[in-house]
Design an enzyme around this catalytic site. Structure first.
Site, PDB file in Angstrom:
ATOM      1  N   CYS A 335      16.011  35.493  13.616  1.00 41.93           N
ATOM      2  CA  CYS A 335      16.089  35.699  12.031  1.00 41.93           C
ATOM      3  C   CYS A 335      17.519  35.224  11.843  1.00 41.93           C
ATOM      4  O   CYS A 335      17.986  34.345  11.822  1.00 41.93           O
ATOM      5  CB  CYS A 335      16.002  37.157  11.656  1.00 41.93           C
ATOM      6  N   HIS A 432      10.637  38.397  14.103  1.00 38.22           N
ATOM      7  CA  HIS A 432      10.892  39.558  14.644  1.00 38.22           C
ATOM      8  C   HIS A 432       9.529  40.235  15.441  1.00 38.22           C
ATOM      9  O   HIS A 432       8.410  39.729  15.173  1.00 38.22           O
ATOM     10  CB  HIS A 432      10.846  40.545  13.574  1.00 38.22           C
TER      11      HIS A 432
END
Length: 498
Positions: A335, A432
């Site tokens: 991310c 994630h």
């Protein structure tokens, strides 16, 4: 109209942040589930950088996701209707019912939060019609008397939903008797009357030594002590604290994984599965001199990518990571960490910071442009190339902006879209939870072992789900043995009110 009887409820409040409320709530959720009840966790307002995406694409705090897993139910944004994600020392992104409402300074939010009571109650009442028991978690301390006005998360919430309260103190920090007595003393009489039991948490030693103090505490507060919970060595994600994970630094394992401890690190629970692998030692690093020569460097997610990239640069860690990458050490960005690894970060609308543009680390052929729109989705994917090619994974995206890749993607989503980027020994992805399904972890460990010249024939790790279930049961066993569960059921059933 649904006339189903409302769920029973019980609320865990603490004498301070970090008293162990989240873990005890998870333990109670598991106990009630084991006892045949349909149970849901609930926290009206959570302040955390660890969040997750629900099946319907909404964002909620990770602590309630963990508690939902302990309860054996699917995470639901109603379990955490308000999430505050700090963006500075005095401001947060405000997320209501899983959707971003905007950024607010602390004073602005304090004035605004009373207007959120309808959202808080609607979420609670809706859950209450579907479950037998609601385990409610408070935040911080109810004795923060400067915040009493318009409180929606501690005693204010307890009054709104008529919840009995168990007050938890942390003996590991010292001064637990003063914590519990002082908290009760600072409350209004009607608030104090809601406390039906006291719990001492994180005790190491012989409980008989505590008994004289427990008797005096009960005498002075006129509230029974319902148990002394030992320091439970269970591996369950706990709110926003990295402290339990730092103990992994002392464990010698075959592989050394260094996760960069960014100032605004978020979703570090992405690496829980790696930490539980028998071959992998995970440590968190915030200084160049502590980086050493790991087998893998990980740049995790962050709430403020550009600010944390500047910190990485100024601290000297960027230079150290670039040197390792040039020597062939694998680097993985997740991310915000993935965004940092690219060529440039552009912020034309001022979404991320006051900077309109910032040079990236230059390890991946990609550029990120931030925008106000927030991506929130759960996905399945398959790694396309590199040593982990073919690995199946599940994960979720929570990020601002888009990344244009001029190279090989990391994986292909089930939608057919590409995600992330691979260039030589550097990998980046927005996903994630990428290690939770186990397949990616297995391929990564085998590759790192091969690079290091050691045998990959190690004890096969449990799947993350099986491991998590085992830890929840251990937690429930410890909590059940320590607490007077008969008294807690009397409180839950309101028998003491009769």
């Amino acid at each position: 109209m649904n006339n189903k009887k409302r769920a029973k409820c019980i609320m865990i409040q603490g004498t301070m942040s970090g008293a162990g409320k989240s873990l005890l709530c998870a333990g109670l959720c598991r106990i009630f589930k084991q006892d045949g009840l349909r149970v849901a966790p609930y926290k009206s307002q959570n302040m955390a950088l660890n969040s997750c995406v629900t099946a319907d694409g909404l964002e909620m705090g990770r602590a309630q996701v963990v508690q939902a897993a302990a309860a054996g139910v699917e995470p639901d944004v109603r379990m955490n209707p308000i999430l505050l994600k700090p963006s500075s020392d005095t401001g947060s992104q405000v997320i209501v019912n899983g959707e971003v409402r905007g950024h607010m300074g602390a004073a602005e939010y304090f004035r605004h939060k009373k207007a959120l009571i309808p959202d808080v109650l609607a979420a609670y009442e809706s859950l209450s019609r579907e479950f037998d028991v609601i385990v409610i978690e408070g935040a911080g301390s109810p004795a923060e008397i400067n915040l009493r006005e318009n409180d929606i998360v501690n005693m204010g919430l307890a009054q709104l939903v008529d919840a009995p309260v168990l007050l938890v103190g942390d003996i590991d920090r010292g001064g637990v008797f003063a914590q519990l007595y002082g908290t009760a003393a600072l409350l209004q009489p009607e608030e104090r009357a809601r406390i039906r039991g006291l719990i001492i948490n994180k005790f190491r030693g012989d409980v008989d030594i505590l008994r004289p103090g427990l008797a005096m505490l009960e005498e002075k507060t006129n509230i029974p002590v319902l148990g002394v919970v030992p320091y439970l060595r269970v591996d369950v994600d706990d709110e926003d604290s990295l402290a339990p994970r730092l103990t992994h630094q002392e464990q010698h394992k075959a592989l050394d994984v260094a996760v960069i401890r960014l100032p605004r690190i978020s979703n570090f629970t992405d690496f829980s599965s790696l930490e539980s692998h028998p071959a992998v030692g995970v440590r968190y690093v915030d200084r160049p001199e502590r980086l050493g020569s790991p087998d893998l460097v990980v740049l995790p997610g962050t709430k403020s990518t550009m600010a944390d990239l500047l910190w990485l640069r100024e601290s000297g860690l960027e230079t150290a990571i670039l040197k390792l990458a040039s020597r062939g050490v694998p680097v993985l960005g997740v991310c915000g960490g993935y965004q940092m690894l690219g060529q440039r970060l552009e912020d034309p609308d001022g979404v991320e910071s006051g900077l309109s543009s910032l040079r990236g680390m230059g390890l991946l052929p990609c550029t990120t442009v931030f925008s106000p729109a927030k991506t929130r989705t759960r996905v399945k994917a398959q790694v396309l190339g590199g040593p982990m090619a073919g690995a199946e994974l599940e994960g979720y995206e929570i990020h601002m902006g888009t990344t244009q890749v001029d190279g090989e993607p990391f994986c292909k989503l089930e939608t057919g879209a590409a995600d992330g980027c691979i260039h030589k020994n550097v990998f980046g992805t927005y996903l994630h939870g990428l290690f939770d399904s186990g397949d990616l972890t297995d391929k990564l460990v085998r590759w790192l072992c091969q690079r290091k010249g050691i045998s990959p024939q190690l004890a096969a790790p449990k799947s993350h789900r099986d491991y998590q279930e085992e830890q929840f049961d251990l937690l429930a066993d410890g909590v059940r043995k320590a607490l007077d569960m008969e008294a807690i059921y009397r409180i839950l059933n309101r028998e003491e009110d009769l």
